[in-house]
Design an enzyme around this catalytic site. Structure first.
Site, PDB file in Angstrom:
ATOM      1  N   LYS A 213      30.134 -33.221  34.372  1.00  0.00           N
ATOM      2  CA  LYS A 213      30.790 -31.956  34.016  1.00  0.00           C
ATOM      3  C   LYS A 213      29.764 -30.886  33.679  1.00  0.00           C
ATOM      4  CE  LYS A 213      32.355 -31.440  29.636  1.00  0.00           C
ATOM      5  NZ  LYS A 213      31.923 -30.241  28.901  1.00  0.00           N
ATOM      6  N   ASN A 214      28.814 -31.231  32.806  1.00  0.00           N
ATOM      7  CA  ASN A 214      27.900 -30.204  32.310  1.00  0.00           C
ATOM      8  C   ASN A 214      26.828 -29.795  33.318  1.00  0.00           C
ATOM      9  OD1 ASN A 214      29.383 -30.020  30.020  1.00  0.00           O
ATOM     10  ND2 ASN A 214      28.003 -31.240  28.744  1.00  0.00           N
TER      11      ASN A 214
ATOM     12  N   CYS B  36      34.248 -22.791  17.558  1.00  0.00           N
ATOM     13  CA  CYS B  36      35.069 -23.847  18.132  1.00  0.00           C
ATOM     14  C   CYS B  36      35.053 -25.013  17.167  1.00  0.00           C
ATOM     15  CB  CYS B  36      34.579 -24.252  19.515  1.00  0.00           C
ATOM     16  SG  CYS B  36      33.064 -25.184  19.487  1.00  0.00           S
TER      17      CYS B  36
ATOM     18  N   ARG C 231      28.446 -21.982  17.188  1.00  0.00           N
ATOM     19  CA  ARG C 231      28.004 -21.818  18.569  1.00  0.00           C
ATOM     20  C   ARG C 231      27.776 -20.370  19.015  1.00  0.00           C
ATOM     21  NH1 ARG C 231      31.115 -26.028  22.254  1.00  0.00           N
ATOM     22  NH2 ARG C 231      29.162 -26.048  23.382  1.00  0.00           N
TER      23      ARG C 231
ATOM     24  N   ASP D 184      26.382 -35.330  22.260  1.00  0.00           N
ATOM     25  CA  ASP D 184      27.627 -35.674  22.950  1.00  0.00           C
ATOM     26  C   ASP D 184      27.920 -37.179  22.930  1.00  0.00           C
ATOM     27  OD1 ASP D 184      28.087 -33.029  23.476  1.00  0.00           O
ATOM     28  OD2 ASP D 184      27.415 -33.095  25.557  1.00  0.00           O
TER      29      ASP D 184
ATOM     30  N   ARG E 130      39.325 -32.651  29.508  1.00  0.00           N
ATOM     31  CA  ARG E 130      38.278 -31.663  29.795  1.00  0.00           C
ATOM     32  C   ARG E 130      37.019 -32.341  30.319  1.00  0.00           C
ATOM     33  NH1 ARG E 130      37.006 -27.563  25.210  1.00  0.00           N
ATOM     34  NH2 ARG E 130      35.605 -27.020  26.910  1.00  0.00           N
TER      35      ARG E 130
HETATM   36  C1  EPZ Z   1      25.790 -27.758  25.915  1.00  0.00           C
HETATM   37  O1  EPZ Z   1      26.440 -26.789  25.094  1.00  0.00           O
HETATM   38  C2  EPZ Z   1      26.865 -28.704  26.382  1.00  0.00           C
HETATM   39  N1  EPZ Z   1      27.832 -27.964  27.179  1.00  0.00           N
HETATM   40  C3  EPZ Z   1      27.526 -29.397  25.197  1.00  0.00           C
HETATM   41  O2  EPZ Z   1      28.453 -30.345  25.665  1.00  0.00           O
HETATM   42  C4  EPZ Z   1      26.435 -30.119  24.388  1.00  0.00           C
HETATM   43  O3  EPZ Z   1      27.005 -30.664  23.219  1.00  0.00           O
HETATM   44  C5  EPZ Z   1      25.326 -29.149  24.008  1.00  0.00           C
HETATM   45  O4  EPZ Z   1      24.810 -28.475  25.184  1.00  0.00           O
HETATM   46  C6  EPZ Z   1      24.142 -29.807  23.317  1.00  0.00           C
HETATM   47  O5  EPZ Z   1      23.600 -30.804  24.138  1.00  0.00           O
HETATM   48  C7  EPZ Z   1      27.553 -27.632  28.437  1.00  0.00           C
HETATM   49  O6  EPZ Z   1      26.507 -27.941  28.981  1.00  0.00           O
HETATM   50  C8  EPZ Z   1      28.605 -26.904  29.204  1.00  0.00           C
HETATM   51  P1  EPZ Z   1      23.433 -25.406  23.041  1.00  0.00           P
HETATM   52  P2  EPZ Z   1      25.695 -25.465  24.674  1.00  0.00           P
HETATM   53  O7  EPZ Z   1      23.363 -23.958  23.380  1.00  0.00           O
HETATM   54  O8  EPZ Z   1      24.755 -25.079  25.759  1.00  0.00           O
HETATM   55  C9  EPZ Z   1      22.717 -23.208  18.861  1.00  0.00           C
HETATM   56  C10 EPZ Z   1      30.518 -31.514  25.706  1.00  0.00           C
HETATM   57  O9  EPZ Z   1      31.165 -32.199  24.882  1.00  0.00           O
HETATM   58  N2  EPZ Z   1      22.642 -21.950  19.614  1.00  0.00           N
HETATM   59  O10 EPZ Z   1      22.398 -26.294  23.605  1.00  0.00           O
HETATM   60  O11 EPZ Z   1      26.721 -24.483  24.263  1.00  0.00           O
HETATM   61  C11 EPZ Z   1      24.089 -23.854  18.899  1.00  0.00           C
HETATM   62  O12 EPZ Z   1      24.954 -23.282  17.953  1.00  0.00           O
HETATM   63  C12 EPZ Z   1      29.842 -30.223  25.271  1.00  0.00           C
HETATM   64  O13 EPZ Z   1      30.427 -31.806  26.891  1.00  0.00           O
HETATM   65  C13 EPZ Z   1      22.318 -20.768  18.971  1.00  0.00           C
HETATM   66  O14 EPZ Z   1      22.126 -20.729  17.753  1.00  0.00           O
HETATM   67  O15 EPZ Z   1      24.875 -25.941  23.431  1.00  0.00           O
HETATM   68  C14 EPZ Z   1      23.742 -25.293  18.631  1.00  0.00           C
HETATM   69  O16 EPZ Z   1      23.566 -25.487  17.252  1.00  0.00           O
HETATM   70  C15 EPZ Z   1      30.146 -29.835  23.875  1.00  0.00           C
HETATM   71  N3  EPZ Z   1      22.222 -19.621  19.717  1.00  0.00           N
HETATM   72  C16 EPZ Z   1      22.397 -25.476  19.333  1.00  0.00           C
HETATM   73  O17 EPZ Z   1      21.889 -24.151  19.487  1.00  0.00           O
HETATM   74  C17 EPZ Z   1      22.417 -19.596  21.059  1.00  0.00           C
HETATM   75  O18 EPZ Z   1      22.306 -18.520  21.676  1.00  0.00           O
HETATM   76  C18 EPZ Z   1      22.440 -26.123  20.703  1.00  0.00           C
HETATM   77  O19 EPZ Z   1      23.483 -25.546  21.469  1.00  0.00           O
HETATM   78  C19 EPZ Z   1      22.731 -20.800  21.709  1.00  0.00           C
HETATM   79  C20 EPZ Z   1      22.831 -21.960  20.964  1.00  0.00           C
END
Ligand code: EPZ
Length: 402
Positions: free
Chosen positions: A22-23, A116, A121, A304, A396
């Protein structure tokens, strides 16, 4: 279907073919926005998030043709570079259209995702990177209004490791003028899969899979055909389920290379795990041993997989510490597992789990995708019947977990 009924206490046995990730599929579908030529994507999982992304791209004028695991996307022109709140609120990955739209059209209007179930996020790193490339981004009425004549390459040092942030900037940089250097980039295999697809489309990218990605912008990208990598989290979920419930399961079409941290922890729990290039076999007899995990960006232990390993810990011999470092609110499943008789104490971002011999079936509520998977595993090791309510979250990310 809203509820899933599980009769616990049976060992798992059989063979499962793993779906496409998916990701990886979500950003790859967005890459179609970068080219006027058709992009053919195969091994696309049949999931609600994929349908949502197809709908979102369709609203922008991308022709999307879907049949059995294959999606052909074609965007000769972009009719409306807007991602509405209605769709973004249901799927945060919608923010992945921001970089490609800006690079292709010079403008984009994308709803802010908001919070969420697993935490705040924010998307500040996506914004910071695009601004460094010359974009102007203003937030009005809940929408990011972004514009740029032509993005230009820049050296961007990300404050933290973000997966979709890295993907968004990599896609934008592919069409920018000059060279972009992404420092502290995410090393997740899904980033590498997206880079492979972009390279097939004619992008010049080096270093994907390391924390430093170098992108030489090109004027335009062409069409390509790309096969999505296997889903490592779906794979890990089946493995954790087998380790918790016992039994013997073989997974095919998998990518064991992307699962090192998970496989190590399963072996530590006492599972026998063997792999070939694309299969994984797991066998578990007796009660698992307690294993502590601490989530971290790849190649560390995936956030995850945290809920599934908490489920494993609830019935393990001994005490496990489950520490979540990526999302601040990803323990909702712990409270539900307590309803099944799990002994879990929350101390800040650590869950202290004392394994008990068996859980007891009850009704529990799913709060997000991976929490649902964790609760299903807990149901498998509970005596009697467990009902997981709001199970639609599962659709999802899993084609047919049941
Ligand atoms: C990706 O989300 C995945 N989704 C998530 O999978 C996964 O949990 C996550 O990466 C971490 O591995 C997809 O790939 C579509 P991040 P993402 O930006 O990219 C902070 C699932 O269940 N952050 O790597 O949204 C954020 O709040 C899903 O399949 C900022 O502060 O996650 C978090 O604490 C859920 N500012 C950390 O970074 C930003 O601009 C990592 O988030 C971006 C992120």
């Amino acid at each position: 279907m809203d509820k899933l009924k599980i009769t616990g206490g049976r060992a798992l046995e059989g063979e499962v073919r793993v779906s496409g990730a998916k990701n990886a599929a979500l950003p790859i579908l967005c890459a179609a926005l970068l080219t006027a030529k058709p992009l053919t994507v195969t091994n696309v999982p049949r999931l609600r998030d994929v349908s949502t992304m197809a709908k979102l791209l369709g609203e922008m004028g991308v022709a999307v043709e879907r049949s059995e695991g294959r999606v052909v996307l074609h965007a000769p022109t972009i009719k409306d570079p807007t991602a509405s709140y209605e769709l973004v609120k249901t799927m945060r990955a919608s923010v992945l259209v921001l970089g490609p739209l800006l690079a292709r059209c010079g403008e984009a209007k994308v709803s802010l995702p908001g919070g969420c179930a697993i935490g705040a996020r924010p998307v500040d790193q996506h914004v910071k990177g695009l601004e460094a490339m010359g974009a102007t981004i203003a937030v009005e009425h809940g929408y990011m209004h972004a514009s740029a004549k032509r993005l230009r390459g820049a050296r961007i040092v990300m404050d933290l490791v973000t997966v979709t942030g890295t993907e968004n900037l990599m896609m934008a940089a592919a069409l920018a003028e000059g060279e972009t250097l992404l420092e502290n980039a995410a090393r997740e295999p899904e980033v590498v899969d997206l880079a492979r697809c972009l390279i097939a489309m004619g992008a010049k990218i080096e270093g994907a899979g390391s924390d430093r990605i170098r992108i030489q912008g090109v004027r335009s990208l062409g069409g390509a055909a790309h096969r999505v990598m296997p889903d490592r989290i779906e794979t890990g979920t089946y493995l954790a389920a087998t380790a918790a419930a016992g039994g013997k399961v073989r997974l095919t079409g998998a990518a064991p290379d992307s699962l090192d941290a998970t496989l190590d922890k399963l072996r530590e729990a006492g599972a026998k795990v063997s792999t070939t290039e694309d299969t994984i076999e797991i066998e578990m007899t007796g009660r698992p041993g307690a294993v502590s995990v601490r989530t971290a960006p790849y190649p560390g232990f995936a956030t995850d997989m945290q809920a599934q390993f908490m489920a494993l810990a609830t019935v393990a011999r001994g005490t496990a510490l489950i520490t979540e470092t990526i999302f601040e609110n990803r323990f909702m499943h712990a409270l539900e597992m307590q309803r099944l008789g799990a002994e879990i104490r929350l101390e800040g971002n650590t869950a202290v789990v004392n394994g008990v011999e068996r859980l007891q079936g009850a009704t529990v509520m799913a709060t997000d995708l991976r929490a649902s998977a964790g609760l299903v595993i807990a149901g498998l090791v509970a005596d009697g019947e467990t009902v997981v309510d709001r199970i639609y979250h599962l659709d999802r990310g899993y084609e047919a977990l049941e």
